[in-house]
Design a protein around this motif. Structure first.
Motif, short mmCIF file in Angstrom:
data_model
loop_
_atom_site.label_atom_id
_atom_site.label_comp_id
_atom_site.label_asym_id
_atom_site.label_seq_id
_atom_site.Cartn_x
_atom_site.Cartn_y
_atom_site.Cartn_z
N LEU A 60 0.83 -1.20 0.00
CA LEU A 60 0.00 0.00 0.00
C LEU A 60 0.87 1.25 0.00
N LYS A 61 1.90 1.29 0.82
CA LYS A 61 2.78 2.46 0.88
C LYS A 61 3.50 2.68 -0.44
N GLN A 62 3.91 1.60 -1.09
CA GLN A 62 4.61 1.75 -2.36
C GLN A 62 3.65 2.22 -3.46
N GLN A 63 2.39 1.82 -3.39
CA GLN A 63 1.41 2.32 -4.35
C GLN A 63 1.22 3.82 -4.19
N VAL A 64 1.18 4.30 -2.95
CA VAL A 64 1.05 5.74 -2.70
C VAL A 64 2.26 6.48 -3.26
N GLN A 65 3.44 5.94 -3.03
CA GLN A 65 4.65 6.57 -3.56
C GLN A 65 4.63 6.62 -5.08
N TRP A 66 4.13 5.56 -5.70
CA TRP A 66 4.07 5.52 -7.16
C TRP A 66 3.13 6.59 -7.70
N VAL A 67 1.97 6.76 -7.05
CA VAL A 67 1.02 7.79 -7.49
C VAL A 67 1.66 9.17 -7.39
N LYS A 68 2.39 9.40 -6.33
CA LYS A 68 3.06 10.69 -6.16
C LYS A 68 4.02 10.97 -7.32
N GLN A 69 4.68 9.94 -7.82
CA GLN A 69 5.66 10.11 -8.88
C GLN A 69 5.04 10.33 -10.26
N GLN A 70 3.71 10.23 -10.37
CA GLN A 70 3.06 10.37 -11.66
C GLN A 70 2.86 11.81 -12.08
N GLY A 71 3.21 12.77 -11.21
CA GLY A 71 3.05 14.17 -11.57
C GLY A 71 1.60 14.53 -11.80
N SER A 72 1.30 15.12 -12.96
CA SER A 72 -0.05 15.60 -13.26
C SER A 72 -0.93 14.54 -13.91
N ARG A 73 -0.46 13.31 -13.98
CA ARG A 73 -1.26 12.25 -14.61
C ARG A 73 -2.58 12.03 -13.87
N PHE A 74 -2.54 12.09 -12.54
CA PHE A 74 -3.74 11.93 -11.72
C PHE A 74 -4.01 13.21 -10.94
N GLY A 75 -5.28 13.49 -10.69
CA GLY A 75 -5.64 14.67 -9.93
C GLY A 75 -6.03 14.36 -8.50
N THR A 76 -6.48 13.12 -8.24
CA THR A 76 -6.94 12.74 -6.91
C THR A 76 -6.55 11.31 -6.61
N LEU A 77 -5.95 11.09 -5.45
CA LEU A 77 -5.69 9.75 -4.95
C LEU A 77 -6.76 9.42 -3.92
N ILE A 78 -7.43 8.28 -4.11
CA ILE A 78 -8.52 7.88 -3.23
C ILE A 78 -8.14 6.57 -2.54
N ILE A 79 -8.08 6.58 -1.22
CA ILE A 79 -7.87 5.37 -0.43
C ILE A 79 -9.25 4.87 -0.02
#
Length: 352
Positions: A60-79
């Motif tokens: 789970l923590k690594q997935q969060v880190q991956w989303v952070k590295q996507q820059g502007s690709r995503f606008g919202t991370l939803i847990i």
């Protein structure tokens, strides 16, 4: 010293909670360019972007880190949901300390360990917010008994379904961390009695969002929302529709769009493909929590066996399926970053 005036346009931290099936995930799916980390596998009927269901706290923590590295690709991370994520956290803490449950620590120490680890996770989510990505947590609600210290008696109220024991601190951490805590429930318009006045039935059922604190529920917002409004994203869309900027734009520009998996040096590239082919043939009896991390980081069974053998935990030829469950969860999964670093160091030392 620099004085900054006016409002600062930055990503938001929000939490939506309520009873199961009321529409929390559906509402969350309307946030800007959402990507779900579906901890409980409940978004299968939604047409959304999602990451695989995490099988461990580390994943789970690594997935969060991956989303952070996507820059502007995503606008919202939803847990979705944070209470199921908390269960992964508790399992990880117990496995790391070789305990069967959080109560086995004694004197409330287990809850302290969980709160510390959960706090580090919220810090990780704060890094996502600072990169310009909104973070939305969904959670189930529970009815708890509440007694104010300055008044007689107690009453029931809705709260986040986090840390149901009195020693837990995770619910308070989440409430303090978010900018917006919205409670979603069915609104009861009236209670009707039968002819004899002995039986009462609730009438109504409009799905309603509550945005301010009430003795009967937890809620808050910093955007001047009405006390209550229908379950419609349009009532809060203006808060999340504006452009957001990373706190440190220079660091954001350096972000990559690749999964955070270490790449071998140029002289080792010729060995990458055979390793990946072996990963695809991992023993299906390897516990899913470890198997997911091995696949994500292109680690083979032999890689694990070598570093485990070097540390003297098991003979090098011992199959992973013969490792003790506590060892897999507490050492290999619980300390995966260290295990992975040992594997990388070993491969780097090999002559090619």
């Amino acid at each position: 010293m620099e004085v900054i005036s006016g409002k600062v346009a930055k990503a938001k931290k929000a939490a939506l909670y309520g009873p199961e099936g009321i529409g929390k995930s559906s509402m969350a799916s309307q946030f800007p360019r959402p990507v779900f980390i579906d901890t409980e596998g409940s978004t299968t009927e939604l047409d959304v972007n999602r990451l695989p269901k995490p099988s461990s706290w580390e994943m789970l923590k690594q997935q969060v880190q991956w989303v952070k590295q996507q820059g502007s690709r995503f606008g919202t991370l939803i847990i979705d949901t944070i209470d199921w994520a908390e269960m992964l956290c508790v399992e990880s803490v117990c496995a790391t300390h070789n305990k069967k449950g959080v109560e086995d620590f004694g004197y409330g120490k287990g809850y302290i360990f969980v709160a510390e680890e959960f706090g580090r996770f919220l810090n990780l989510l704060s890094d996502v917010v600072e990169s310009g990505i909104h973070v939305v947590l969904t959670a189930h609600s529970q009815i708890t008994k509440f007694e104010q210290p300055d008044e007689m008696g107690a009453y029931d109220r809705y709260s986040l379904k986090l840390g149901q024991k009195t020693g837990s601190r995770t619910a308070a951490l989440v409430k303090e961390w978010v900018d917006m805590l919205l409670f979603i429930n069915y609104k009861t318009f009236s209670v009707a009695a039968d002819d004899k006045g002995s039986k009462h039935k609730a009438q109504g059922g409009l799905r309603t969002v509550y945005a301010t604190h009430h003795p009967a529920w937890d809620a808050k917002n910093r955007h001047g929302l009405p006390d209550e409004f229908p379950l419609d994203y349009g009532y809060i869309s203006h808060i999340f529709s504006g452009s957001t900027q990373p706190v440190n734009p220079s660091s954001a520009s350096a972000q990559t769009t690749q999964v955070p998996v270490s790449q071998p040096p140029q002289q080792q590239q010729q060995h990458a493909e055979p390793a990946q082919a072996t990963v695809s043939e991992l023993n299906p009896n390897i516990p899913q929590s470890l198997r997911d991390l091995m696949v994500q980081h292109k680690v083979t069974e032999a890689d694990i066996q070598i570093v485990v053998g070097k540390k003297g935990y098991y003979p090098q030829d011992t199959p992973i399926t013969n490792y003790a469950t506590d060892f897999i969860n507490g050492v290999l999964v619980g300390a995966w970053p260290q295990v992975h670093q040992m594997i990388k160091d070993f491969k780097a030392s090999l002559p090619f």
